[in-house]
Design a protein around this motif. Sequence first.
Motif, mmCIF file in Angstrom:
data_model
loop_
_atom_site.group_PDB
_atom_site.id
_atom_site.type_symbol
_atom_site.label_atom_id
_atom_site.label_comp_id
_atom_site.label_asym_id
_atom_site.label_seq_id
_atom_site.Cartn_x
_atom_site.Cartn_y
_atom_site.Cartn_z
ATOM 1 N N TYR A 103 0.790 -1.432 0.020
ATOM 2 C CA TYR A 103 0.051 -0.249 -0.047
ATOM 3 C C TYR A 103 0.981 1.230 0.084
ATOM 4 N N VAL A 104 2.019 1.160 1.022
ATOM 5 C CA VAL A 104 2.765 2.283 0.899
ATOM 6 C C VAL A 104 3.623 2.601 -0.459
ATOM 7 N N ALA A 105 3.927 1.564 -1.190
ATOM 8 C CA ALA A 105 4.695 1.651 -2.302
ATOM 9 C C ALA A 105 3.666 2.250 -3.507
ATOM 10 N N ASP A 106 2.455 1.793 -3.221
ATOM 11 C CA ASP A 106 1.483 2.176 -4.392
ATOM 12 C C ASP A 106 0.861 3.447 -4.261
ATOM 13 N N LEU A 107 1.399 4.011 -3.169
ATOM 14 C CA LEU A 107 0.864 5.553 -2.881
ATOM 15 C C LEU A 107 1.762 6.401 -3.716
ATOM 16 N N ASP A 108 3.038 5.950 -4.232
ATOM 17 C CA ASP A 108 3.881 6.714 -5.100
ATOM 18 C C ASP A 108 3.891 6.140 -6.368
ATOM 19 N N ILE A 109 3.545 5.108 -6.572
ATOM 20 C CA ILE A 109 3.619 4.491 -8.098
ATOM 21 C C ILE A 109 2.424 4.597 -8.950
ATOM 22 N N LEU A 110 1.279 4.413 -8.312
ATOM 23 C CA LEU A 110 -0.036 4.408 -8.981
ATOM 24 C C LEU A 110 -0.472 5.752 -9.229
ATOM 25 N N THR A 111 -1.059 6.220 -10.458
ATOM 26 C CA THR A 111 -1.596 7.374 -10.916
ATOM 27 C C THR A 111 -2.665 8.044 -9.882
ATOM 28 N N ASP A 112 -3.652 7.224 -9.552
ATOM 29 C CA ASP A 112 -4.580 7.405 -8.694
ATOM 30 C C ASP A 112 -4.820 6.172 -7.596
ATOM 31 N N ARG A 192 -1.757 -11.873 -1.264
ATOM 32 C CA ARG A 192 -0.569 -12.172 -1.682
ATOM 33 C C ARG A 192 -0.229 -12.007 -2.979
ATOM 34 N N ILE A 193 -1.368 -12.087 -3.967
ATOM 35 C CA ILE A 193 -1.371 -11.814 -5.393
ATOM 36 C C ILE A 193 -1.026 -10.355 -5.830
ATOM 37 N N ALA A 194 -1.776 -9.410 -4.819
ATOM 38 C CA ALA A 194 -1.718 -7.903 -4.783
ATOM 39 C C ALA A 194 -0.324 -7.361 -4.301
ATOM 40 N N ILE A 195 0.290 -7.979 -3.265
ATOM 41 C CA ILE A 195 1.609 -7.744 -2.867
ATOM 42 C C ILE A 195 2.607 -7.960 -4.047
ATOM 43 N N TYR A 196 2.653 -8.859 -4.595
ATOM 44 C CA TYR A 196 3.467 -9.533 -5.730
ATOM 45 C C TYR A 196 3.367 -8.475 -6.690
ATOM 46 N N GLU A 197 2.269 -8.155 -7.092
ATOM 47 C CA GLU A 197 2.108 -7.248 -8.212
ATOM 48 C C GLU A 197 2.759 -5.661 -8.032
ATOM 49 N N ALA A 198 2.478 -5.222 -6.658
ATOM 50 C CA ALA A 198 2.675 -4.161 -6.333
ATOM 51 C C ALA A 198 4.242 -4.129 -6.077
ATOM 52 N N ARG A 199 4.864 -5.257 -5.799
ATOM 53 C CA ARG A 199 6.406 -5.441 -5.748
ATOM 54 C C ARG A 199 7.136 -5.303 -7.217
ATOM 55 N N GLU A 200 6.457 -5.966 -8.054
ATOM 56 C CA GLU A 200 6.915 -6.066 -9.473
ATOM 57 C C GLU A 200 6.690 -4.489 -9.997
ATOM 58 N N ARG A 201 6.008 -3.629 -9.637
ATOM 59 C CA ARG A 201 5.525 -2.321 -10.049
ATOM 60 C C ARG A 201 6.649 -1.272 -9.391
ATOM 61 N N ASN A 202 7.196 -1.813 -8.509
ATOM 62 C CA ASN A 202 8.224 -0.869 -7.739
ATOM 63 C C ASN A 202 9.592 -1.422 -7.758
ATOM 64 N N GLY A 203 9.757 -2.384 -8.902
ATOM 65 C CA GLY A 203 10.978 -2.726 -9.130
ATOM 66 C C GLY A 203 11.823 -3.879 -8.487
ATOM 67 N N GLY A 204 10.485 -4.614 -7.697
ATOM 68 C CA GLY A 204 10.996 -5.792 -6.952
ATOM 69 C C GLY A 204 11.455 -5.799 -5.709
ATOM 70 N N THR A 205 11.136 -4.732 -5.176
ATOM 71 C CA THR A 205 11.214 -4.393 -3.501
ATOM 72 C C THR A 205 9.997 -3.573 -3.059
ATOM 73 N N LEU A 206 9.881 -3.638 -1.942
ATOM 74 C CA LEU A 206 8.769 -3.178 -1.067
ATOM 75 C C LEU A 206 9.511 -2.271 0.165
ATOM 76 N N PRO A 207 8.997 -0.822 0.314
ATOM 77 C CA PRO A 207 9.423 -0.290 1.476
ATOM 78 C C PRO A 207 8.794 -0.874 2.875
ATOM 79 N N VAL A 208 9.531 -0.709 3.683
ATOM 80 C CA VAL A 208 9.058 -1.009 5.093
ATOM 81 C C VAL A 208 7.994 0.072 5.680
ATOM 82 N N ALA A 209 6.850 -0.494 6.066
ATOM 83 C CA ALA A 209 5.508 0.296 6.314
ATOM 84 C C ALA A 209 5.696 1.059 7.610
ATOM 85 N N PRO A 210 5.700 2.113 7.699
ATOM 86 C CA PRO A 210 5.423 2.677 9.285
ATOM 87 C C PRO A 210 4.505 2.160 9.823
#
Length: 219
Positions: A103-112, A192-210
């Motif tokens: 979710y934190v990664a998608d805040l900066d990746i997704l247009t909306d 699990r599928i949505a996490i995988y897709e977000a990781r792919e959008r973010n270049g293969g990594t995900l940030p640590v959520a606050p």
Amino acid sequence: MPARKSLKDRNKAAITGPLEEPTMESVSEVSSEPAVAPVVETPTQPVGERPVSEPVVAESTGESIGTVRNGGAARRSQTLPAGTARLGLYLRQGTLEGAKSAYVADLDILTDPPSSFARWIAGALDAHIGRTPADRAQLAEAHPDPEEGNRGVNRAFILPVDTIAGMEETTGIDRRAGRMQSVSQLAAEALRIAIYEARERNGGTLPVAPKRLPNKPTR
């Protein structure tokens, strides 16, 4: 003819004659005791019964929920937005934390991007509901639960009632297709599928959520 009384005799008669009582007005009697209000007995309410003056409104209406008494203590229930309801899910800790990071990664990746974590959850569930039973089965095989056998945690999310109804319907569709699973298992699969897709959008990594996730981010 009687003799005329002298002045001395008249004065003597006036002194020794009967006295006239003074005239008094009639007065109503007033009691000195204070007035006592009549006692009205009210029936005792049975224990554990809620008064009819305290209605409880269904959570999904978005209307204000009345005060509910629990063991004699009054508390105000939460008011949910219209068209939403609370859904409790049993998730592995790793899946929950991974969803927060996605979710934190998608805040900066997704247009909306979604404006809250619950909306991100709803989007992941809606996407999985929209797939065919065969696609869900194939994706579930490609993204197995890495924490299978570990204990999970119970979490409640405020989601659209259509999403909740769709999840319940989808479990029935998959059951008839040969896959038996609960709503929580279906939700974990979708996440699990949505996490995988977000990781792919973010270049293969995900940030640590606050610890405190941001809502309605500004760009």
